[in-house]
Design a protein around this motif. Sequence first.
Motif, PDB file in Angstrom:
ATOM      1  N   THR A 119       0.696  -6.935 -10.416  1.00  0.00           N
ATOM      2  CA  THR A 119       0.049  -5.678 -10.038  1.00  0.00           C
ATOM      3  C   THR A 119      -0.146  -5.646  -8.522  1.00  0.00           C
ATOM      4  N   MET A 120      -0.329  -4.453  -7.992  1.00  0.00           N
ATOM      5  CA  MET A 120      -0.564  -4.335  -6.552  1.00  0.00           C
ATOM      6  C   MET A 120      -1.854  -5.042  -6.147  1.00  0.00           C
ATOM      7  N   GLN A 131       0.830  -1.204   0.000  1.00  0.00           N
ATOM      8  CA  GLN A 131       0.000   0.000   0.000  1.00  0.00           C
ATOM      9  C   GLN A 131       0.868   1.259   0.000  1.00  0.00           C
ATOM     10  N   GLU A 132       1.938   1.228   0.808  1.00  0.00           N
ATOM     11  CA  GLU A 132       2.844   2.375   0.881  1.00  0.00           C
ATOM     12  C   GLU A 132       3.619   2.556  -0.419  1.00  0.00           C
ATOM     13  N   LEU A 133       4.007   1.448  -1.052  1.00  0.00           N
ATOM     14  CA  LEU A 133       4.683   1.520  -2.349  1.00  0.00           C
ATOM     15  C   LEU A 133       3.776   2.159  -3.396  1.00  0.00           C
ATOM     16  N   SER A 134       2.491   1.821  -3.364  1.00  0.00           N
ATOM     17  CA  SER A 134       1.525   2.411  -4.287  1.00  0.00           C
ATOM     18  C   SER A 134       1.402   3.906  -4.057  1.00  0.00           C
ATOM     19  N   ARG A 135       1.340   4.302  -2.795  1.00  0.00           N
ATOM     20  CA  ARG A 135       1.207   5.719  -2.460  1.00  0.00           C
ATOM     21  C   ARG A 135       2.455   6.505  -2.872  1.00  0.00           C
ATOM     22  N   ALA A 136       3.629   5.981  -2.543  1.00  0.00           N
ATOM     23  CA  ALA A 136       4.883   6.703  -2.812  1.00  0.00           C
ATOM     24  C   ALA A 136       5.148   6.865  -4.300  1.00  0.00           C
TER      25      ALA A 136
END
Length: 429
Positions: free
Chosen positions: A405-406, A380-385
Motif C-alpha cells: 500500500t502507499m 504521493q503523485e501516483l496516489s493523486r493521479a
Amino acid sequence: MARKIGLYGVLAYLLFGLFFYWYLFYFADSSLPFEYQGTQADPATFLNKRELFLSEEYSRIRYLLYFLSTPFEWLFYLFVLLLGMSKAFKDWSEVTVKKKWLQTAVYLIWLSFFSFVAMLPFSYISYHLSKSYHISTQNFASWLKEELLDFWINYGITFILVSVLYWLMKKSAKRWWLYAWLLSVPFTLFMTFLQPVVIDPLYNDFYPLKNKELEAEILEMAQRADIPADHVFEVNMSEKTNALNAYVTGIGSNARIVLWDTTLNKLTDEQILFIMAHEMAHYVEKHIYVNIVTSLLFSLAGLYLTAKLMNWMVIRYGKAFKVPAVSDLRSLPLFLLIISMLMFVSSPLTNMISRYQETRADRYAIEMTQDSEAGITTFQELSRAGLSQVNPPYLVKFFIYGHPTMLERISTLEEYEHNQMKTEDNEGS
C-alpha cells in the motif's frame, strides 16, 4: 437438479456481492492509524479535500466492481452448462463443419462471443467510471477497439490451448493435466518473449525515450547495475489515461524497461530516476524469471486440482450440466469455471509474493538513488493521479493488491530518511 444448482448459484452470488458491498461501504475502515497522521504518508498532507473524497469514493466503487465481476464470470459459465448452451454450441459446430479442429473453432467462437457479451457491461462500467473520475482520457471508439482486439487475441490463444488440451484429454484420461502442464512450459516462455515485441505494440506505440539527457542518466544507472540496456522505451498513453506507470517486461533480448509518457510529463527527472531504479531492481533480482517459475508451479497445482474436480463434478452433476465426459468439448465451461475460481482463491498468495518483490524493488531504488524524498513525492503523485487509497481495507489488499500500500511504501521511505539523518548526526558528533 439443474434448477436447484442454478438457484443456489444465484443466491451465492447475491450473498457474495452483498457481503462485499457491506464490507466496503459500511464496515471497512481506510483511515490512517494515529501514528501515521500528519506524516508524509497521510493523504491529508498532499491531497486536497476534494481529492481525498474522490479517492475514497472511486476506490470503493472500483473494488466493488471487481468483487461483483469475478464471481459473475463463474455464474455465467455455470448457466452455460445448466441451460444446455454448451451442448448447443457443440451441436452447431458439428452441423457447420465436419473437421474436428474446425468444430472446436466454431464452438469456441460461440462460447467466446456470449462470454464477451456477458462481461461487456462490467468492462463498460469500469471504463465509464474511470472516465467520470478523469483518470481515463480514452474515447469510446478507442476503448471499444481495444475490447475487440482483446477478444480476437484471446480467441486465437484460447483456440490453440483448447485444441491441444482436449486432444490430450482424449489421449490420456488420467494424466492429461500433467502433459498439458509440460507443454505449457515452453508456451509460457514463448509468450513472455513475444509479448513486448508483438502483442503490446498492437495496443500502443513504443519508441525510444525522446529526452536523450534523461535516457543517458537512466542508462548510466543501468550500467552501474550491470544491466545490458541500450534503450529506455516510452509509450504513448496520454491519449488513454492520466494515470502514471512504468514497468519491465519480456525476457532475454526482448526484455524492456518502459515508461508511460504520462509519467514523463508529470514527474521530475529525480522522480523518474527513482522509478527507473525500482524497475531495474526487477531485472537485477530476476523477478521476471521468478514469476515465470512461480506461475508454472501454480499452474501445475491448478491443473491437477482442476482434473480432480472435473472428474468428480462430471460424475456427480454431468447429467445436469449435459456433459457426458471430461474429454467432451462441452465440459470447457466447467474447466474455465474451475480455473477462474482457483485463480481467485490463490490470488492472496500470488499477491503476497508480488508485494514482497515490490518491497525489495523499493529498497533497491532507495539504495541506488539515495533520494528518499524523490520516492516519497513519486508515491504521493501516483496516489493523486490514480485516486488510490493510501490505506485500503484488509480484504482489498488481500485479494487485489500486488503492490504494498502507499502507506507502507511512503512510511518505509520516511523511516529510511529518518535513519539516514540519524546516521549523519552520529557521524558529525
